[in-house]
Design an enzyme around this catalytic site. Structure first.
Site, PDB file in Angstrom:
ATOM      1  N   SER A 220       0.853  -1.187   0.000  1.00  0.00           N
ATOM      2  CA  SER A 220       0.000   0.000   0.000  1.00  0.00           C
ATOM      3  C   SER A 220       0.887   1.235   0.000  1.00  0.00           C
ATOM      4  CB  SER A 220      -0.907   0.020   1.235  1.00  0.00           C
ATOM      5  OG  SER A 220      -1.586   1.263   1.348  1.00  0.00           O
ATOM      6  N   TYR A 233      -2.857  -0.707  10.252  1.00  0.00           N
ATOM      7  CA  TYR A 233      -2.783  -0.914   8.801  1.00  0.00           C
ATOM      8  C   TYR A 233      -1.429  -0.447   8.249  1.00  0.00           C
ATOM      9  CZ  TYR A 233      -4.004  -0.655   3.851  1.00  0.00           C
ATOM     10  OH  TYR A 233      -4.024  -0.812   2.486  1.00  0.00           O
TER      11      TYR A 233
END
Length: 396
Positions: A220, A233
């Site tokens: 990501s 995350y």
């Protein structure tokens, strides 16, 4: 005059390097020779006099060097044939994995689509909409038993085909601050987003080594961009990104290429499903007693309101760039080590790699995920503020 000759030598050196490296790549069949590539190769010849005589000096040299670097990285690539190549993708129920499975099936790949929910809507859609080359698997990347079972199924189906690619896509995202987020939730995200990739690589590396295949890990942009309220995350994706970089250097000796896909904000089930809402509700119910006077109903209501919505303008709806990046990583004769996907993703990545932290902290303060004091205790509500302070004193 001496300075002029130095600049001229610098321009000539950049042009020769560009031409020489481009020619060597073409001779290794890494570039596709067509009209767009020929035009791109000729572009530096036009840019050199413009940079040299219009901009001039060091500015012109920097612009010319940057343009050559950009042109070189965007030359049309030569691709390997798809014939008899198989690829395993995790997290195919929805989102990137689901779309990539369809995309690669349409290109002619034999696709093993790992789904968390066997018999679910995502798995049924793949079966009904794709060719008979696609095989779905029950696959939870946090389960050693399911990973081993998937390995056996892949071995049984390979026969004369080669396992060319492993796409580690499975992932999950939650939005909640560090103090409120339970340790169990941190562990869950690390298990799926990072250790799941490690588990898959360790299981399937022998097959990939046999055919000198490719590994593609979906990380990501949050691996680089520290984003408030996404500690679990961001940290899990950062770990996955570092694992990918280390792995790439370790498996070079076996002829295996490793790439990371770094998407920015896209509309997928991970960002717009009810999982985030449910997680915040669960965190509220499980909040330790000592934190309840600090994080009240107002805080959790604010967090719920800041979650991504179905038509959220912060999210891109077209996932095509991610599918193309995965395809390029699997088939390009010279795949990239890192693919940044999203309209503004390259700019954001550059900012977070070059700007000082105080500037980045200031930028982060404008993000919709940053929680301020007013989000915990409503502004102007002195009674609420006083009661919260008194409650906190009693807890102390």
């Amino acid at each position: 005059m001496a300075l002029y000759h130095i600049y001229l030598l610098a321009y000539s050196t950049i042009t020769l390097l560009f031409s020489g490296v481009a020619l060597s790549r073409y001779l290794r069949h890494e570039l596709e020779l067509n009209l767009p590539s020929v035009l791109l190769l000729l572009l530096p010849m036009i840019l050199q006099p413009l940079s040299q005589f219009i901009l001039g000096g060091i500015l012109g040299l920097i612009v010319f060097a940057t343009a050559c670097y950009y042109i070189f990285n965007n030359l049309p690539q030569g691709y390997l044939p798809v014939k008899e190549k198989a690829v395993l993708i995790t997290g195919c129920d929805t989102g990137f994995g689901h779309g990539a499975a369809k995309h690669l099936d349409a290109l002619g790949f034999y696709v093993f689509a790992g789904c968390l929910k066997k018999g679910g809507d995502g798995e049924q859609a793949l079966v009904s909409e794709c060719s008979n080359r696609l095989v779905t698997l029950q696959l939870d990347v946090t389960s050693d038993d399911q990973v081993k079972a998937a390995l056996e199924v892949v071995k049984q189906h390979l026969t004369n085909k080669e396992l060319w690619g492993l796409v580690n896509n499975a992932g999950v995202c939650i939005m909640v601050e560090t103090e409120v987020c339970s340790l169990d939730m941190f562990q869950k995200l690390w298990e799926i987003n990072c250790l799941g990739q490690v588990r898959m690589v360790k299981a399937f590396l022998p097959l990939l080594r046999r055919f000198k295949g490719r590994i593609v890990n979906v990380t990501s942009l949050c691996a680089q961009l520290y984003t408030p309220s996404l500690p679990a995350y961001c940290s899990s994706k950062a770990a996955a990104a570092m694992f990918t970089d280390v792995l790439r250097n370790e498996v070079k000796k076996w002829g295996i290429n490793v790439s990371s896909i770094e998407p920015a904000g896209f509309k997928t089930a991970a960002t717009t499903s009810g999982l985030m809402q449910q997680t915040i509700t669960d965190m509220k119910e499980r909040l330790p007693a000592e934190l309840r006077p600090i994080y009240g109903d107002h805080y959790f209501n604010v967090m719920q309101s800041r979650l991504y919505k179905e038509n959220d303008p912060r999210l891109e709806t077209d996932l095509t760039s991610v599918y193309h990046a995965i395809t390029h990583a699997l088939l390009a004769r010279r795949s990239k080590t890192r693919y940044v996907c999203g309209y503004f993703a390259p700019v954001l990545a550059w900012m977070f790699n070059h700007l000082p932290n105080p500037v980045l902290d200031f930028i982060a303060s404008f993000s919709g995920t940053l929680v301020t004091k007013a989000d915990i205790v409503p502004n102007g509500n002195k009674k609420s503020q006083t009661s919260t302070k008194n409650a906190a004193v009693k807890q102390d």
